[in-house]
Motif scaffolding. Structure first.
Motif, PDB file in Angstrom:
ATOM      1  N   GLY A 142     179.016  57.347  40.309  1.00  0.00           N
ATOM      2  CA  GLY A 142     179.692  57.230  41.585  1.00  0.00           C
ATOM      3  C   GLY A 142     178.758  56.769  42.685  1.00  0.00           C
ATOM      4  N   ARG A 143     179.211  55.773  43.468  1.00  0.00           N
ATOM      5  CA  ARG A 143     178.438  55.263  44.610  1.00  0.00           C
ATOM      6  C   ARG A 143     179.370  55.204  45.819  1.00  0.00           C
ATOM      7  NH1 ARG A 143     174.901  56.444  41.726  1.00  0.00           N
ATOM      8  NH2 ARG A 143     173.103  55.206  41.026  1.00  0.00           N
ATOM      9  N   PRO A 144     179.741  56.364  46.373  1.00  0.00           N
ATOM     10  CA  PRO A 144     180.696  56.375  47.480  1.00  0.00           C
ATOM     11  C   PRO A 144     180.083  55.845  48.769  1.00  0.00           C
ATOM     12  CG  PRO A 144     179.854  58.574  47.069  1.00  0.00           C
ATOM     13  CD  PRO A 144     179.308  57.713  45.978  1.00  0.00           C
ATOM     14  N   ARG A 145     180.939  55.310  49.626  1.00  0.00           N
ATOM     15  CA  ARG A 145     180.506  54.829  50.942  1.00  0.00           C
ATOM     16  C   ARG A 145     181.666  54.964  51.918  1.00  0.00           C
ATOM     17  NH1 ARG A 145     182.362  49.271  51.292  1.00  0.00           N
ATOM     18  NH2 ARG A 145     183.010  48.522  49.236  1.00  0.00           N
ATOM     19  N   THR A 146     181.337  54.957  53.181  1.00  0.00           N
ATOM     20  CA  THR A 146     182.372  54.988  54.200  1.00  0.00           C
ATOM     21  C   THR A 146     183.009  53.608  54.312  1.00  0.00           C
ATOM     22  OG1 THR A 146     180.911  54.342  56.012  1.00  0.00           O
ATOM     23  CG2 THR A 146     181.022  56.694  55.478  1.00  0.00           C
ATOM     24  N   SER A 147     184.153  53.544  54.996  1.00  0.00           N
ATOM     25  CA  SER A 147     184.809  52.256  55.188  1.00  0.00           C
ATOM     26  C   SER A 147     183.943  51.310  56.005  1.00  0.00           C
ATOM     27  CB  SER A 147     186.161  52.451  55.875  1.00  0.00           C
ATOM     28  OG  SER A 147     185.993  53.152  57.101  1.00  0.00           O
ATOM     29  N   GLY A 148     182.971  51.868  56.742  1.00  0.00           N
ATOM     30  CA  GLY A 148     182.045  51.041  57.509  1.00  0.00           C
ATOM     31  C   GLY A 148     180.852  50.568  56.700  1.00  0.00           C
ATOM     32  N   GLY A 149     180.768  50.976  55.424  1.00  0.00           N
ATOM     33  CA  GLY A 149     179.699  50.508  54.555  1.00  0.00           C
ATOM     34  C   GLY A 149     178.526  51.453  54.427  1.00  0.00           C
ATOM     35  N   GLU A 150     178.571  52.622  55.076  1.00  0.00           N
ATOM     36  CA  GLU A 150     177.454  53.565  55.003  1.00  0.00           C
ATOM     37  C   GLU A 150     177.477  54.289  53.657  1.00  0.00           C
ATOM     38  OE1 GLU A 150     175.871  57.671  57.180  1.00  0.00           O
ATOM     39  OE2 GLU A 150     177.645  56.609  57.939  1.00  0.00           O
ATOM     40  N   ALA A 151     176.351  54.245  52.940  1.00  0.00           N
ATOM     41  CA  ALA A 151     176.258  54.905  51.641  1.00  0.00           C
ATOM     42  C   ALA A 151     176.297  56.421  51.810  1.00  0.00           C
ATOM     43  CB  ALA A 151     174.977  54.488  50.931  1.00  0.00           C
TER      44      ALA A 151
END
Length: 241
Positions: free
Chosen positions: A33-42
């Motif tokens: 899993g490599r989740p990120r915010t909708s703004g691209g922040e890891a």
């Protein structure tokens, strides 16, 4: 983010190759899993899982990661002999609504029941995981999945657990593998364990291979599979080795 499983979060999945050391052939991939915010922040997957558990959403997040990984696999067809290693958090067994069969249902929905899935189960809680794993291992095995005991040799994954569970795969923790070529005691331990595993019919995966010296040792010790940055870094499946 108010919720660890907020809809604004994007669940990217990276796939790291697991390599057959004698031939150099890719044996399978572990989905990470490599989740990120909708703004691209890891986002840290470890922190996210901890937050989800505290909020009572661990099962939802765990299942969302598994579904996302399977969707990626189906969209990027590969050799049908490849194994796909999927992590399952053993603490999900404590979650309301937990029941066996989710992965099989997703495979059926995606029209991919033939995928060769290996369920990776590790231990996060030494006081409770004995009972959790005692229920989870036979459940997944009865559904036709192979089982991998993760992070063996570090934390709470012990020889007694190995004998109780009898998994098809054991993944050796990077703490045992990294630098093994320079450490006679660890080298002796891995050679002895490789002999035991071969006799017991267990397939070993050496994790954390980052140096040529360690790769050479692991190969000569008789450990058949390896994983680590030297062999391939995690990447989207369409760019994975």
């Amino acid at each position: 983010m108010n919720s660890p499983v907020a809809t604004s979060m994007i669940l990217d999945i990276a796939f790291q190759p697991i390599v057959e050391l004698a031939s150099g052939r890719v044996y399978g991939y572990e989905a990470l899993g490599r989740p990120r915010t909708s703004g691209g922040e890891a986002l840290s997957i470890g922190v996210l899982l901890a937050q989800a558990r505290a909020a009572g959403e661990l099962l939802a997040l765990d299942r969302a990661l598994r579904r996302r990984a399977l969707e990626c696999i189906v969209r990027c067809p590969r050799d049908p002999q490849l194994r796909w290693f999927l992590n399952v958090d053993s603490r999900c067994a404590d979650s309301p609504g937990y029941s066996p069969g989710y992965t099989r249902r997703v495979l059926a929905e995606l029209g991919a029941p033939e995928l060769q899935i290996v369920i990776e189960l590790g231990e996060q809680d030494p006081l409770l995981d004995r009972e959790r794993l005692a229920a989870m291992y036979p459940s997944y095995a009865s559904q036709g999945f192979s089982i991998a005991l993760d992070d063996f040799g570090a934390g709470h994954a012990t020889l007694s657990r190995l004998v109780e569970v009898r998994p098809q795969f054991v993944k050796l923790d990077p703490a045992l593998v990294h630098g093994v070529a320079d450490d006679p005691m660890r080298a002796s331990l891995l050679r002895a364990f490789a002999g035991f595993a071969a006799e017991a019919g267990i397939v070993l995966v050496a994790e954390g291979i980052e140096r040529e010296e360690d790769l050479t040792f692991v190969l000569t010790a008789g450990i058949p599979l390896g994983q680590g940055y030297l062999l391939g870094r995690p990447a989207p499946l369409d760019r994975a080795a």
